[in-house]
Design a protein around this motif. Structure first.
Motif, PDB file in Angstrom:
ATOM      1  N   CYS A   1     -66.402   8.218   9.524  1.00 38.80           N
ATOM      2  CA  CYS A   1     -64.975   7.917   9.698  1.00 38.80           C
ATOM      3  C   CYS A   1     -64.723   6.430   9.461  1.00 38.80           C
TER       4      CYS A   1
ATOM      5  N   TYR B   1     -62.087  16.411  15.403  1.00 35.80           N
ATOM      6  CA  TYR B   1     -61.635  17.095  14.179  1.00 35.80           C
ATOM      7  C   TYR B   1     -62.711  17.047  13.093  1.00 35.80           C
TER       8      TYR B   1
ATOM      9  N   PHE C   1     -55.705  18.680  15.676  1.00 41.68           N
ATOM     10  CA  PHE C   1     -55.595  17.301  15.192  1.00 41.68           C
ATOM     11  C   PHE C   1     -54.136  16.953  14.855  1.00 41.68           C
TER      12      PHE C   1
ATOM     13  N   GLN D   1     -59.920  12.261  16.338  1.00 39.27           N
ATOM     14  CA  GLN D   1     -60.448  12.272  14.969  1.00 39.27           C
ATOM     15  C   GLN D   1     -61.924  12.697  14.963  1.00 39.27           C
TER      16      GLN D   1
ATOM     17  N   ASN E   1     -57.731   6.085   8.685  1.00 39.43           N
ATOM     18  CA  ASN E   1     -57.472   5.774  10.089  1.00 39.43           C
ATOM     19  C   ASN E   1     -56.573   4.540  10.210  1.00 39.43           C
TER      20      ASN E   1
ATOM     21  N   VAL F   1     -61.879   4.466  15.840  1.00 36.04           N
ATOM     22  CA  VAL F   1     -61.742   5.892  15.556  1.00 36.04           C
ATOM     23  C   VAL F   1     -61.417   6.616  16.864  1.00 36.04           C
TER      24      VAL F   1
END
Ligand code: SF4
Ligand code: SF4
Lengths: 374, 410
Positions: B317, B164, A137, B161, B152, B157
């Protein structure tokens, strides 16, 4: 001795005139990218042939930024925004703002509307940074920064160039660590001087700064060592650059023998190690970072780290310089305080912000602290 | 149902209010019972994916919920003082200060909860959460499981991300299985997902009834009911209670009733967390002027509707404090337009840097796009020292006057 003075003056001059530095680089047709705190990937900017210029705000009156930030956001963020709105970064091609604390997240969002001519490039770091998914990331974040920089500046990225830049940054890290240790033998170098050396690093291309620091070290080693009767202090915090505060330390015969300050040694704890690509190497560097209030660490290693600095450098005590409204530090303070108490290490908490003009209370507190340390 | 509100008769056990209240109270009782049975229980941050403990069958308590309860019952300042005596700055989020104090003193007359065996931390609402839970984990010497969902800066998104965050979901499940011996099953997850979807749909439907004039409910209701949305979304009872809530609002629409007492002269959106220590003062200040707070971002924020694991990851998210200004603004604009909102009242919350840190600019953009007035007042969700009733009154009065003049009224 004059060589030493001259060398020190150079740092003071640069530390006190970031705008001049910006202008100089622009006059040389160089592109400049502003790097907000903290752990902004300067190496990438450098590798793309531009000058990364750090900013930690300034001791200025906050006017315009007040229409964006409420009063309870730290003065670092308030003043970075204020500088931006006032045009102090005029000519810069972009600003990179990481989002490692809640206030930093807000800076980026406010920047978009308030400083329209300098594009905001976000760097989103993971907190779960050590596992492979965290490194991946971080790398994706860097790739995004690269893409945004290419768009904003027209410059291009090359991994081989990054390898070269990483070497320059690693060398700079090493020299800054060496410098911090070396200064301990020279009590005549004041806390004000020490700060100028660290602060100037943000406003210069790193190989230039490395050269200056090397000069300084060589000048120092030419001078005769004198007896060091100063009180040895470890500082910790985000920012310890207020001249009034540093003068109080100097007036009280205190010498900063080591620090864990975000704008000072925390920058130089970790080097990038070789990896498959240079970008991977940079991602691993972030994964390796620690002992910092904005980086997740469930063991609160920062507390033991602080205690460790005290014993390694035989310091008499710790001064925690709290940047007002910095919540990451406010949480860590309690843990550092406990760890110091367990080891009977005296600790002084000093709260400052960039708009502070009256340091009398701080002076009294430092004087009292000095009595305890004696 | 509206009669019940008006006459203050004993609560009807079939009413949504009763059911929702019971779910919120039961959460503490159930966690204590699990603890007494010798099970491991957790403390959990409010926007941690509740699906994880729910699917694993783990009882958890929510410190933010407890802190709000303590603050609403008048204990905020007392607990804040305890942590301040330990060195915590009074600039730190009051929820954190209250909870860190509670972790130390372990008993309050306002609301107790069992001691935790592990911590579940998710920072999609703030990074303050990480610092707070780190300190808890260290003080209590218990494991902390973190799901880092970064703020963010983009509208959508990114795949990076999602990858992750998903990896961390898997990791968290694995860690919890090892720690507690409970097992994740796909079957149970499907069930939780379905209830969570049902609860969310009913909540979105219920809150959207504010589109009617007058609104069938007083928006302060939402501040109370949202606790269930946060903590119990994946439970069958929550789905059922929310469906009752929607039914009641629909009935109110038909009969012209509302849980808002008095004439609804103006309709506003409220921004921020409630001032729990001053719930009555803040609510009366509106009610006395015929202002109904018809909606808040919570109305939208807790609609967690998704079809699979990846969808769930994405939903987490996209919670309000994790999204950029433009996305956050557009969500509010939508609520304002759909619910015929005439004014924006912003709580500049001393506790919450992230929520208040770019709210001024967002308010300006919302006000411009929706052509509505906006005012802000200073307060705090849980520390009573940071609110001035006089300032609140002045600001609300100012807002009322602009709304009235826009209507060409008196
Ligand atoms: S880490 Fe602290 S000083 Fe730095 S931006 Fe965040 S709140 Fe401000
Ligand atoms: S109020 Fe704000 S700072 Fe406090 S826990 Fe909630 S989101 Fe975080």
């Amino acid at each position: 001795m004059s060589g030493l003075k001259e060398s020190l003056q150079k740092f003071h001059k640069i530390a006190s005139s970031p705008k001049e530095q910006l202008k100089n680089y622009l006059a040389q047709d160089k592109k400049v990218v502003i790097c907000a705190p903290v752990y902004t990937p300067e190496e990438i900017v450098h590798a793309m042939g531009m000058v990364p210029m750090g900013t930690w705000g300034a001791d200025i009156e906050i006017k315009e930024a007040k229409t964006y930030f409420p009063a309870f956001i730290c003065s670092v963020m308030q003043s970075v925004l204020e500088l931006g709105i006032r045009g102090e970064f005029e000519g810069a091609s972009a600003i990179i703002i990481p989002s490692l604390c809640d206030s930093l997240k807000c800076l980026g969002e406010n920047w978009k509307s308030s400083v329209k001519n300098i594009p905001f490039i976000p760097m989103v770091y993971p907190q779960n940074r050590k596992a492979d998914f965290g490194k991946a990331f971080t790398k994706a974040g860097y790739e995004r920064v690269i893409a945004d920089l290419e768009k904003a500046t027209g410059q291009s990225f090359d991994d081989a160039k990054l390898t070269e830049s990483i070497a320059i940054y690693n060398e700079h890290n090493a020299i800054m660590r060496q410098l911090s240790d070396c200064l301990n033998d020279y009590p005549e170098i004041t806390a004000v001087d020490r700060n100028a050396i660290f602060q100037s690093a943000f406003y210069m291309e790193k190989s230039e700064h490395t050269a200056l620091v090397k000069d300084l070290i060589s000048e120092l080693t030419k001078t005769e060592k004198t007896a060091n009767n100063k009180i040895k202090i470890v500082t910790t915090g985000i920012l310890v650059d207020a001249e009034d505060l540093l003068k109080i330390l100097d007036d009280n015969d205190m010498q900063i023998v080591a620090d864990n300050v975000a704008s000072e040694s925390r920058q130089y704890h970790v080097d990038a190690k070789p990896a498959e690509t240079a970008l991977d190497s940079l991602s691993c560097k972030f994964a390796d970072m620690d002992n910092c209030s904005v980086l997740f660490n469930v063991d609160k290693a920062i507390a033991q780290y602080t205690v460790g600095l005290v014993s390694k450098y035989q310091a008499n005590g710790v001064i925690f310089v709290m940047t007002k409204f910095c919540d990451p530090e406010e949480f860590d303070y309690v843990m550092i305080k406990k760890a110091c108490a367990e080891k009977n290490i005296p600790l002084l908490l000093v709260e400052i912000d960039r708009q502070m003009t009256n340091y009398e209370q701080v002076r009294t507190a430092v004087e009292t602290f000095k009595e305890i340390l004696k | 149902m509206s009669n019940e509100v008006k006459k203050k008769s004993p609560p009807d056990p079939n009413s949504a209010k009763f059911k929702l209240g019971k779910i919120a109270t039961d959460a503490y009782v159930d966690a204590q019972a699990a603890k007494d049975r010798g099970e491991m229980i957790g403390w959990c941050s409010s926007n941690f994916p509740v699906e994880i403990p729910e699917t694993l069958g783990l009882a958890v308590c929510y410190p933010e919920n407890q802190a709000a309860g303590i603050a609403a019952r008048g204990g905020g300042e007392r607990l804040c003082n305890v942590s301040e005596d330990d060195g915590y700055s009074n600039d730190i989020c009051a929820y954190a200060r209250i909870n860190l104090a509670y972790a130390k003193i372990k008993d309050t007359p306002e609301q107790n909860m069992p001691e935790p065996d592990f911590l579940l931390c998710c920072n999609n609402i703030c990074n303050c959460m990480i610092k707070w839970y780190e300190n808890l984990a260290k003080d209590l010497n218990i494991p902390m499981i973190i799901i880092d969902i970064p703020f963010n800066p983009d509208y959508d998104v990114s795949d990076a991300q999602v990858a992750y965050v998903k990896a961390q979901f898997m990791e968290a499940i694995k860690q919890l299985e090892e720690l507690t011996g409970k097992k994740w099953t796909e079957e149970k997850f499907q069930e939780v997902m379905e209830y969570s979807g049902r609860t969310s749909r009913a909540w979105l439907a219920a809150t959207s009834e504010a589109k009617h004039t007058p609104s069938p409910f007083n928006g302060f209701d939402l501040l109370n009911h949202m606790a269930v949305m946060v903590t119990a979304r994946g439970k069958k009872e929550a789905a059922e209670a929310m469906e009752v809530l929607h039914k009641e609002y629909l009935e109110n629409v038909e009969t012209g009733n509302s849980t808002f007492r008095g004439e609804e002269k103006h309709r506003i959106i409220f921004e921020g967390i409630a001032c729990w220590p001053y719930l009555r003062a803040t609510s009366t200040g509106l009610k006395s002027r015929g202002i109904n707070m018809v909606t808040t971002i919570y109305a939208d924020a807790f609609g967690f509707i998704y079809d699979d694991f990846d969808g769930m990851v994405k939903a987490y998210c996209n919670v309000p404090n994790a999204m950029n200004l433009e996305h956050a603004r557009d969500k509010r604009v939508k609520l304002i337009k759909e619910n015929h909102v005439e004014g924006l009242l912003v709580h500049t919350n001393r506790s919450c840097k992230l929520w208040s840190g770019f709210m001024a600019e967002m308010s300006r953009q919302i006000a411009a796009e929706c052509e509505i007035p906006h005012v802000a007042f200073d307060g705090d969700q849980a520390d009573p020292r940071n609110f001035s009733e006089a300032q609140y009154e002045t600001r609300v009065q100012g807002l009322t006057e602009i709304m009235e003049s826009k209507k060409g009224g008196c």
